[in-house]
Structures are given as C-alpha cells and as structure tokens.
Design an enzyme around this catalytic site. Structure first.
Site, PDB file in Angstrom:
ATOM      1  N   CYS A 290       0.797  -1.241   0.000  1.00 58.78           N
ATOM      2  CA  CYS A 290       0.000   0.000   0.000  1.00 58.78           C
ATOM      3  C   CYS A 290       0.826   1.286   0.000  1.00 58.78           C
ATOM      4  O   CYS A 290       0.838   2.008  -0.987  1.00 58.78           O
ATOM      5  CB  CYS A 290      -0.935  -0.001   1.207  1.00 58.78           C
ATOM      6  SG  CYS A 290      -2.162  -1.309   1.102  1.00 58.78           S
TER       7      CYS A 290
HETATM    8  N1  LIG Z   1      -2.807  -6.058   1.741  1.00 59.41           N
HETATM    9  C1  LIG Z   1      -3.234  -4.960   2.343  1.00 59.41           C
HETATM   10  O1  LIG Z   1      -2.869  -4.697   3.486  1.00 59.41           O
HETATM   11  C2  LIG Z   1      -4.196  -4.013   1.660  1.00 59.41           C
HETATM   12  C3  LIG Z   1      -4.829  -3.029   2.446  1.00 59.41           C
HETATM   13  C4  LIG Z   1      -5.721  -2.156   1.850  1.00 59.41           C
HETATM   14  C5  LIG Z   1      -5.934  -2.232   0.467  1.00 59.41           C
HETATM   15  N2  LIG Z   1      -5.299  -3.178  -0.286  1.00 59.41           N
HETATM   16  C6  LIG Z   1      -5.584  -3.222  -1.725  1.00 59.41           C
HETATM   17  O2  LIG Z   1      -6.436  -4.335  -1.987  1.00 59.41           O
HETATM   18  C7  LIG Z   1      -6.128  -4.882  -3.264  1.00 59.41           C
HETATM   19  C8  LIG Z   1      -5.813  -6.359  -3.113  1.00 59.41           C
HETATM   20  O3  LIG Z   1      -4.641  -6.503  -2.320  1.00 59.41           O
HETATM   21  P1  LIG Z   1      -4.251  -7.844  -1.594  1.00 59.41           P
HETATM   22  O4  LIG Z   1      -3.145  -7.492  -0.658  1.00 59.41           O
HETATM   23  O5  LIG Z   1      -5.468  -8.525  -1.063  1.00 59.41           O
HETATM   24  O6  LIG Z   1      -3.674  -8.689  -2.833  1.00 59.41           O
HETATM   25  P2  LIG Z   1      -3.248 -10.232  -2.824  1.00 59.41           P
HETATM   26  O7  LIG Z   1      -2.159 -10.340  -3.826  1.00 59.41           O
HETATM   27  O8  LIG Z   1      -3.059 -10.718  -1.435  1.00 59.41           O
HETATM   28  O9  LIG Z   1      -4.543 -10.979  -3.392  1.00 59.41           O
HETATM   29  C9  LIG Z   1      -5.048 -10.760  -4.653  1.00 59.41           C
HETATM   30  C10 LIG Z   1      -5.681 -12.048  -5.172  1.00 59.41           C
HETATM   31  O10 LIG Z   1      -6.317 -11.728  -6.407  1.00 59.41           O
HETATM   32  C11 LIG Z   1      -6.137 -12.831  -7.277  1.00 59.41           C
HETATM   33  N3  LIG Z   1      -6.365 -12.359  -8.651  1.00 59.41           N
HETATM   34  C12 LIG Z   1      -5.541 -11.669  -9.459  1.00 59.41           C
HETATM   35  N4  LIG Z   1      -6.171 -11.373 -10.616  1.00 59.41           N
HETATM   36  C13 LIG Z   1      -7.400 -11.911 -10.538  1.00 59.41           C
HETATM   37  C14 LIG Z   1      -8.515 -11.917 -11.408  1.00 59.41           C
HETATM   38  N5  LIG Z   1      -8.484 -11.328 -12.598  1.00 59.41           N
HETATM   39  N6  LIG Z   1      -9.625 -12.568 -11.008  1.00 59.41           N
HETATM   40  C15 LIG Z   1      -9.665 -13.174  -9.803  1.00 59.41           C
HETATM   41  N7  LIG Z   1      -8.656 -13.172  -8.923  1.00 59.41           N
HETATM   42  C16 LIG Z   1      -7.538 -12.536  -9.283  1.00 59.41           C
HETATM   43  C17 LIG Z   1      -4.734 -13.313  -6.988  1.00 59.41           C
HETATM   44  O11 LIG Z   1      -4.550 -14.649  -7.409  1.00 59.41           O
HETATM   45  C18 LIG Z   1      -4.674 -13.157  -5.467  1.00 59.41           C
HETATM   46  O12 LIG Z   1      -5.065 -14.335  -4.787  1.00 59.41           O
HETATM   47  C19 LIG Z   1      -4.978  -4.053  -3.825  1.00 59.41           C
HETATM   48  O13 LIG Z   1      -5.514  -3.034  -4.632  1.00 59.41           O
HETATM   49  C20 LIG Z   1      -4.371  -3.438  -2.591  1.00 59.41           C
HETATM   50  O14 LIG Z   1      -3.723  -2.224  -2.877  1.00 59.41           O
HETATM   51  C21 LIG Z   1      -4.442  -4.084   0.285  1.00 59.41           C
END
Ligand SMILES: NC(=O)c1ccc[n+]([C@@H]2O[C@H](COP(=O)([O-])OP(=O)(O)OC[C@H]3O[C@@H](n4cnc5c(N)ncnc54)[C@H](O)[C@@H]3O)[C@@H](O)[C@H]2O)c1
Length: 469
Positions: free
Chosen positions: A275
């Site tokens: 992030c």
């Molecule tokens: N990790 C954090 O602390 C956090 C906090 C707030 C916001 N975010 C935001 O949330 C979003 C997701 O982050 P995350 O950390 O959960 O990511 P992550 O990498 O942990 O998980 C994402 C998942 O999406 C899947 N994926 C990718 N493309 C796909 C598609 N087309 N269809 C279905 N599944 C798909 C991947 O296989 C993966 O399992 C990002 O935009 C991030 O910036 C993350």
C-alpha cells in the site's frame, strides 16, 4: 423504487443474496469470511488454482484468517472457492479485491482490475451489484468498469449497480479488522450507493457513504498519502537528528506528549507492503495526466526510498569503527517482513538493505520468525531466485556475525539476547530501547555515532515505537 433495486435490497436484508469475492488474498479472504459469518452464501473466485484448492481443503494462506474459520464456513455450506468465472453469474453482489501494482515505470498496472471486470461483465445479470475495493486512481470505477458493464447492455444505476469502497485492512493489527474498521462507500449513482451501503452494513459495524466513486477512491489515496508523507517527514527528522547528534526517538517521544496537534510517526529503514509505497503513485500518475505535479508525494517517496541506503551507510560506518570492511563481513538482518508481526515481504525495505549490503560484498543471512525462508525472485524486483533460509538467533550465530541489523521489530524476538551475544547491533527501530547494556555496541538509526558509541541506543525513553509502513 425500481423493482430491480427493491429485490436486491430485500435479498441483502434477508441474506438470501449470494455474495461473490473476486481475489482471495489479504483483502478478499477476510471479507469473504465476514460475509459468510453474516449469513450469506459466499463464492470466492480467484485465478489461482493453488489458493482455491487450499481454501477448499479448509486451509488458510492469510495470517489474519484462521483455517478454522474457513473450515467452519465450508462445513456450514456458506463458502466455496473456485477458479470457474461462470460462478460469478450466481452472485447478486460482488466485491473485487485484486492487486493494483505499479509498472516498472511506476504507472498504474490495471491488468488485474480490467480482467476481473471483464469476468464480471461476461457473467453480469440485471439486479447485480459490483463493488471495486482495490486501491486505484480516482476515475477508475467510472472510466474502466462502467463502460465494460454497459457494453453488455446493462445500465448502471438501473439494471446493475456499481460502487467503489476502499479496503482499509491492516494486517496483523490486533484491534482493528475488517468488521470494526469503518467502511467508506461511494456509488456511480445514488441508487448504487444505497445498495452498496446496504450490503456492507450487513457485516461491517460502520459504513460511511460518500457522494461519488471518485470521492471514495480519493479517500483511500488521501489516507495512504498522509502516512507516506508523515513517515517521510519523520525519516527526514531522523537524518536531521543524525547530523545534529540528537536522539530522534527521544525527540519523538517527547513531542508525542503534546495532547493535541501532533500525531506520532516513527522513522525506520524505509516503507514496504502493497500500500504505502505504491498507492500515492496512483494519485501522482492521475494528476500528471492533468498537468499537475504532486510534490508532497514525490518528496516523501524520495526520502522514504533512500532510507535503506541510509541504513547501509550506518552499517558501513559502524563496521569501519571496528576496523572492518563491509566486504567480507557477516551480517544478520533481523526481520525481513515489511512491518512487525506479519509474514509479508512485499516491497519490504529489508530486501533493499540485503541487496545493498551484498552489492558491497557482505555475507548476509536473515532471521525472521514469520519468514523462515524466502526466494529472492518471489518479490517485485526480485533477482536470481535464490532460496534464502533463515538462521537461528543462537549465541553462536550472533557471536560470529560482524554486525546485526534490526530491520523489523517483531514482538517475539529477544532483543536482550541480541544485545548480550552480538558484537555490533544497528537498530533501525529502537527495538533495543528496553534492553539493558550487554556485550554489543548498539548504533541507533539516528543519533550521532560518537554519542551513541558504547551505549544502548542513546537510552530513549522506554516506550516502543510503532511499525512504519
Ligand atoms: N494487503 C493490504 O494490506 C491491503 C490493504 C488495503 C488495500 N489493499 C488493496 O487491496 C487490493 C488487493 O490486495 P491484496 O493485498 O489482497 O492482494 P493479494 O495479492 O493478497 O490478493 C489478490 C488475489 O487476487 C487474485 N487475482 C488476481 N487477478 C485476478 C482476477 N483477474 N480474477 C480473480 N482473482 C484474481 C490473486 O490470485 C490473489 O489471490 C490491492 O488493490 C491493494 O492495494 C491491500
């Protein structure tokens, strides 16, 4: 009220709606569990076969989600995980939590949002709600998602509903989690906001509606830019303190006694995670397209990204004081996760510290109770796919290291033992503040090295700093 909207609201109300979660990672899986616990049937759709199989076996790959929760929801028939996108056609409401990384040129990489939107559009039906949760630039929901849904002949606000709701999950936070963190929601139309608020109110304690998707998108970017800028400021203050020979931790603790108008941030070896290092660049990119340069974002990013080199320079100076070169020295990096008490190495400054030390010829090993092993190639910018296996913090390991660099201050590490058994400790987190004097010479992130020499971290008042980034 339109019949389509009334029916969806009623299905949300009586929990007969099926909720889809696209992307079952750090954000998506906890959210899936909350909806399932609230009584909905939840379909998790992920492109990763590995993730879906693991979840269907009742396991969890996310530290904050106990496997028992996944198992219980599977057993209750309220959760399923699949790589089959046609399952989205069975959903009434879908939240999207796919990655939003940056490209090599630090521009938004929208491939995941685009492909997720296409999968939803292919399976969309009247009466469906889609909510984007991935952090992104203002305008994404309206400019990228709405046209794809409307290409299918569905009018947003009438036939289908579309909103943005930023995710605020803070992995490893023992107090705030998905359910008790207020959730901001902004729809393309007022009807979109209304149904999205209804959906999240079913499982989140406080829902905060805003008037547009752009406002909701910008809320998240303001929050993370605020953190990046304040961390940048306090990191610069560490550099200032270093030059002035003043103990930065003491200054921060004393400033934090002011009960108003000051908020405590702590310096460190740099910022990491999915992030803080990335999100502000989404806003900077958007503003560049409007011929505006976001100066605070650029400056904070510059200072924060220089911190690993600042740390490595401290290591070099400290080794030099011991008449040693970095080249050939054995260095233990303690903590490689990007922040304390979590198992995530994405964008971790520890990776930069390790790389910079190795570029100077150091023999670097790591210790991290959450990351016993990792592969160099597993992370962004990762190199040669070399598997790194962590070492124990035994007296023998600590004793044979020329320097120990504390990069991440995990709670379960015994800092007294490090101070007792190591020769030289470079403490970037003030983690040794509570330790009593031991064998090691402890060099703080920011206090004049002559003042710090022979003393434990300048003896800043005892409270521990919070993790940055
Ligand atoms: N990790 C954090 O602390 C956090 C906090 C707030 C916001 N975010 C935001 O949330 C979003 C997701 O982050 P995350 O950390 O959960 O990511 P992550 O990498 O942990 O998980 C994402 C998942 O999406 C899947 N994926 C990718 N493309 C796909 C598609 N087309 N269809 C279905 N599944 C798909 C991947 O296989 C993966 O399992 C990002 O935009 C991030 O910036 C993350």
């Amino acid at each position: 009220m339109s019949a389509v909207k009334a029916q969806l609201l009623s299905r949300i109300q009586d929990r007969s709606a099926t909720v889809g979660i696209v992307g079952l990672g750090y954000v998506g899986l906890p959210l899936a569990m909350e909806f399932a616990k609230a009584g909905f049937h939840v379909i998790g759709y992920d492109v990763s076969d590995r993730v879906c199989k693991l979840l269907m076996r009742g396991e969890s790959h996310i530290q904050d989600v106990p496997a028992a929760d996944v198992g219980a929801m599977l057993k209750a028939g309220r959760f399923e995980a699949t790589t089959d996108e046609s399952a989205l056609g069975r959903c009434d409401a879908i939240s999207i939590a796919v990655p939003t990384p940056l490209s090599k040129t630090r521009d938004p990489d929208m491939r995941f949002v685009q492909s997720a939107t296409e999968a939803i559009a292919r399976n969309a039906h009247p009466g469906m709600l889609a909510v984007l949760e991935s952090t992104t630039y203002p305008g994404t929901t309206r400019e990228v998602m709405q046209p794809k849904l409307e290409e299918r002949g569905l009018t947003v606000g009438q036939d289908v509903f579309l909103a943005f709701s930023p995710e605020r999950v803070d992995p490893g936070n023992p107090k705030y989690h998905t359910k008790n963190t207020p959730k901001v929601v902004g729809g393309i139309t007022a009807a979109c906001t209304e149904v999205a608020v209804a959906l999240y109110s079913s499982c989140i304690d406080t829902v905060v509606p805003v008037s547009t998707t752009e406002a909701a998108e910008l809320v998240k970017l303001l929050e993370n830019t605020f953190r990046s800028v304040n961390i940048g400021l306090v990191n610069e203050m560490a550099i200032v303190c270093e030059k002035l020979g003043v103990n930065v931790w003491e200054v921060i603790e004393a400033a934090a006694t002011k009960p108003f108008g000051f908020m405590k941030f702590t310096p460190g070896p740099g910022i990491g995670g999915h992030c803080i290092p990335l999100d502000p660049h989404y806003l900077a990119w958007k503003m560049r397209t409007l011929n505006y340069k976001t100066r605070f974002i650029d400056l904070a990013s510059e200072i924060n990204s220089e911190m690993p080199a600042f740390v490595v320079e401290k290591v070099a100076i400290a080794l030099n004081d011991d008449r040693k070169a970095v080249n050939g020295s054995r260095v233990i990096v303690v903590g490689v996760a990007y922040k304390k008490d979590i198992d995530d190495i994405r964008e971790s400054p520890a990776l930069d510290v390790i790389r910079l030390l190795e570029e100077r010829g150091a023999d670097v090993v790591h210790h991290d109770p959450f990351i016993p092993r990792f592969n160099d190639g597993d992370h962004e910018g990762g190199g040669d796919h070399r598997e790194r296996i962590g070492v124990d913090l035994s007296a023998a390991e600590l004793g044979k290291a020329d320097a120990v660099v504390i990069v991440t201050d995990h709670s379960q590490i015994d800092y007294q033992q490090i101070v007792d058994d190591a020769v030289l400790v470079i403490d970037t987190r003030n983690a040794t503040a509570r330790a009593s004097r031991g064998r090691a010479r402890v060099v703080s992130l920011a206090a004049n090295r002559k003042l710090a020499a022979g003393a434990v971290s300048g003896g800043a008042s005892a409270r521990k700093p919070t993790a940055v980034g």
